[in-house]
Design an enzyme around this catalytic site. Structure first.
Site, PDB file in Angstrom:
ATOM      1  N   THR A 191      61.362 108.800  20.470  1.00  0.00           N
ATOM      2  CA  THR A 191      62.693 109.579  20.738  1.00  0.00           C
ATOM      3  C   THR A 191      62.890 109.304  22.416  1.00  0.00           C
ATOM      4  O   THR A 191      62.295 109.396  23.030  1.00  0.00           O
ATOM      5  CB  THR A 191      61.767 110.553  20.434  1.00  0.00           C
ATOM      6  OG1 THR A 191      61.792 111.051  18.821  1.00  0.00           O
ATOM      7  CG2 THR A 191      63.434 112.052  20.651  1.00  0.00           C
TER       8      THR A 191
ATOM      9  N   ARG B 234      65.779 113.458   5.699  1.00  0.00           N
ATOM     10  CA  ARG B 234      64.374 114.037   6.372  1.00  0.00           C
ATOM     11  C   ARG B 234      65.048 114.134   8.010  1.00  0.00           C
ATOM     12  O   ARG B 234      65.968 113.636   8.884  1.00  0.00           O
ATOM     13  CB  ARG B 234      63.136 112.549   6.509  1.00  0.00           C
ATOM     14  CG  ARG B 234      62.200 113.063   7.620  1.00  0.00           C
ATOM     15  CD  ARG B 234      62.030 112.255   8.598  1.00  0.00           C
ATOM     16  NE  ARG B 234      61.242 113.039   9.807  1.00  0.00           N
ATOM     17  CZ  ARG B 234      61.098 113.326  11.068  1.00  0.00           C
ATOM     18  NH1 ARG B 234      61.943 112.633  11.922  1.00  0.00           N
ATOM     19  NH2 ARG B 234      59.727 113.477  11.379  1.00  0.00           N
ATOM     20  N   VAL B 235      65.141 115.333   8.207  1.00  0.00           N
ATOM     21  CA  VAL B 235      65.029 116.177   9.879  1.00  0.00           C
ATOM     22  C   VAL B 235      63.850 116.336  10.179  1.00  0.00           C
ATOM     23  O   VAL B 235      63.408 117.254   9.446  1.00  0.00           O
ATOM     24  CB  VAL B 235      66.633 116.829   9.406  1.00  0.00           C
ATOM     25  CG1 VAL B 235      66.584 117.598  10.976  1.00  0.00           C
ATOM     26  CG2 VAL B 235      67.569 116.716   8.919  1.00  0.00           C
ATOM     27  N   GLY B 236      63.289 115.782  11.562  1.00  0.00           N
ATOM     28  CA  GLY B 236      62.604 116.092  12.618  1.00  0.00           C
ATOM     29  C   GLY B 236      62.875 117.220  13.457  1.00  0.00           C
ATOM     30  O   GLY B 236      63.652 117.771  13.415  1.00  0.00           O
ATOM     31  N   ASP B 237      62.012 117.239  14.593  1.00  0.00           N
ATOM     32  CA  ASP B 237      61.693 117.967  15.213  1.00  0.00           C
ATOM     33  C   ASP B 237      63.668 118.909  16.381  1.00  0.00           C
ATOM     34  O   ASP B 237      63.383 119.194  17.016  1.00  0.00           O
ATOM     35  CB  ASP B 237      61.001 118.380  15.745  1.00  0.00           C
ATOM     36  CG  ASP B 237      60.072 117.097  16.976  1.00  0.00           C
ATOM     37  OD1 ASP B 237      60.191 116.261  15.976  1.00  0.00           O
ATOM     38  OD2 ASP B 237      60.011 116.984  17.656  1.00  0.00           O
TER      39      ASP B 237
ATOM     40  N   THR C 264      58.023 114.907  21.800  1.00  0.00           N
ATOM     41  CA  THR C 264      58.349 113.892  20.987  1.00  0.00           C
ATOM     42  C   THR C 264      56.962 113.147  20.437  1.00  0.00           C
ATOM     43  O   THR C 264      55.783 114.042  21.097  1.00  0.00           O
ATOM     44  CB  THR C 264      58.657 112.631  21.749  1.00  0.00           C
ATOM     45  OG1 THR C 264      58.785 111.103  21.178  1.00  0.00           O
ATOM     46  CG2 THR C 264      57.943 112.585  23.087  1.00  0.00           C
ATOM     47  N   GLY C 265      57.251 112.926  19.143  1.00  0.00           N
ATOM     48  CA  GLY C 265      56.288 113.361  18.777  1.00  0.00           C
ATOM     49  C   GLY C 265      56.253 112.831  17.287  1.00  0.00           C
ATOM     50  O   GLY C 265      57.063 112.837  16.222  1.00  0.00           O
TER      51      GLY C 265
ATOM     52  N   GLY D  51      57.412 114.179  13.941  1.00  0.00           N
ATOM     53  CA  GLY D  51      57.656 115.930  13.906  1.00  0.00           C
ATOM     54  C   GLY D  51      57.342 116.805  13.249  1.00  0.00           C
ATOM     55  O   GLY D  51      58.179 117.731  13.598  1.00  0.00           O
TER      56      GLY D  51
HETATM   57  N1  ASP Z   1      59.691 113.915  16.684  1.00  0.00           N
HETATM   58  C1  ASP Z   1      60.447 112.020  16.483  1.00  0.00           C
HETATM   59  C2  ASP Z   1      60.852 112.572  15.426  1.00  0.00           C
HETATM   60  O1  ASP Z   1      60.102 113.646  14.655  1.00  0.00           O
HETATM   61  C3  ASP Z   1      60.440 111.046  16.152  1.00  0.00           C
HETATM   62  C4  ASP Z   1      59.310 110.658  17.985  1.00  0.00           C
HETATM   63  O2  ASP Z   1      59.431 110.883  18.772  1.00  0.00           O
HETATM   64  O3  ASP Z   1      59.841 109.804  17.920  1.00  0.00           O
HETATM   65  O4  ASP Z   1      61.579 112.813  14.531  1.00  0.00           O
END
Ligand code: ASP
Length: 316
Positions: free
Chosen positions: A173, A201-204, A223-224, A226
């Site tokens: 991200t 799916r929706v992340g953070d 980032t990580g 989510g």
């Molecule tokens: N945080 C993002 C998600 O889970 C992924 C990422 O950080 O690359 O959508």
């Protein structure tokens, strides 16, 4: 970085996760450094000319979205159906205005659309077809869904399918936090989410308070993995620790990230406080990251090395 209150400051990230130095290789590492530097330069130019923090954040993220090296815009991670499904958010500190989009397939620069949601709609979060209808109504640049797909992300998807859904996702991200001449803070994040994610799916990243947050005290982009960042409300947790506990930013940022670790997740974040202090903790092998402040000196790092100067011209 310890900046004074007079400073303009911008920090960016290009995602946390693997690869190790050996996996990445010198050529790709250098390409990533140059892309980070280009993003920092774009945001710096806005701030240096007296532009608002939210504009600097947008300008920096657009560069990273357009680079196929990062998991946002072109080169985004592909979902289980082999499509890029993009999420983004932006937030302005003192006004607490925020805009976000999730699950878009055709918008070239989701961060621009998130900003338009903030500035040109009555809403904070638009999703899927509705977000794309809004994009069309404001004349946002649209591309064919295939425009986002790169051979490297297709290979990532094949590997993820072979590993199975239980393996930790590969991140990448992008995000930015900025402080402008007026002392206004802003944060933004843009992503393709996790490779092989379920459709819908929706992340953070587009969830205000999870992957993105800005108020009058700090700006945060995460980032990580989510799901864990949502469950830990990480970006808002950094702000809450500053506000209610009086923690210094680096302490607050690390503690918020530690909660993700305790829950079983992993990742990193960048955070900037009103005094211009930047914190960039990560719990993974790497986090693409960089900063620039008033002197215009661009510094980047990928693994656990300290930030070091990169000059886009000299390094090309
Ligand atoms: N945080 C993002 C998600 O889970 C992924 C990422 O950080 O690359 O959508």
């Amino acid at each position: 970085m310890n900046a004074t209150t007079a400073d303009i400051v911008l920090a960016v990230h290009g995602g946390a996760g693997t690869p190790s130095r050996d996996e990445l290789g010198a050529g790709r590492a250098q390409a990533a450094r140059l892309a980070l530097a280009e993003a920092l330069q774009a945001g710096f130019d806005v701030l240096h000319n007296g532009g608002p923090a939210v504009e600097a954040v947008t300008a920096a993220i657009v560069v990273l979205e357009d680079s196929p090296l990062f998991n946002a815009g072109r080169g985004a991670a592909l979902n289980a159906e082999g499509r890029a499904e993009l999420d983004a958010a932006v937030m302005e500190g003192s006004t607490r205005r925020a805009g976000a989009v999730a699950g878009v397939h055709r918008v070239r620069n989701p961060i621009r659309l998130a900003r338009a949601v903030m500035e040109r709609s009555d809403h904070v979060l638009l999703i899927g077809e509705g977000a794309e209808a809004f994009a069309r109504s404001i004349g946002a640049e649209l591309v064919e869904p295939g425009w986002f797909v790169t051979a490297e992300r297709q290979r990532d998807l094949e590997r993820a399918r072979a590993r199975g859904a239980t393996a930790p996702p590969h991140f990448g991200t992008v995000g930015a936090v900025a402080r402008d001449r007026q002392g206004q803070l802003a944060a933004g994040t843009s992503t393709g989410g996790t490779t092989n994610k379920r459709y819908g799916r929706v992340g953070d990243s587009p969830i205000i308070g999870a992957g993105t947050w800005a108020d009058e005290r700090c700006a945060v982009s995460a980032t990580g993995w989510g799901e864990f960042f949502i469950r830990a409300a990480v970006a808002h947790d950094v702000a809450a620790r500053l506000t209610y506990r009086g923690d210094p930013l680096p302490v607050a940022a690390r503690a918020a990230l530690d909660t993700v670790g305790r829950l079983g997740g992993t990742g990193g974040l960048i955070a900037l406080d009103a005094g211009g202090i930047v914190a960039m903790p990560f719990g993974t092998a790497a986090m693409y990251r960089g900063t620039v402040s008033s002197d215009g000196v661009i510094e980047v790092a990928i693994h656990d090395e300290p930030l070091h100067v990169v000059s886009p011209e000299a390094d090309r």
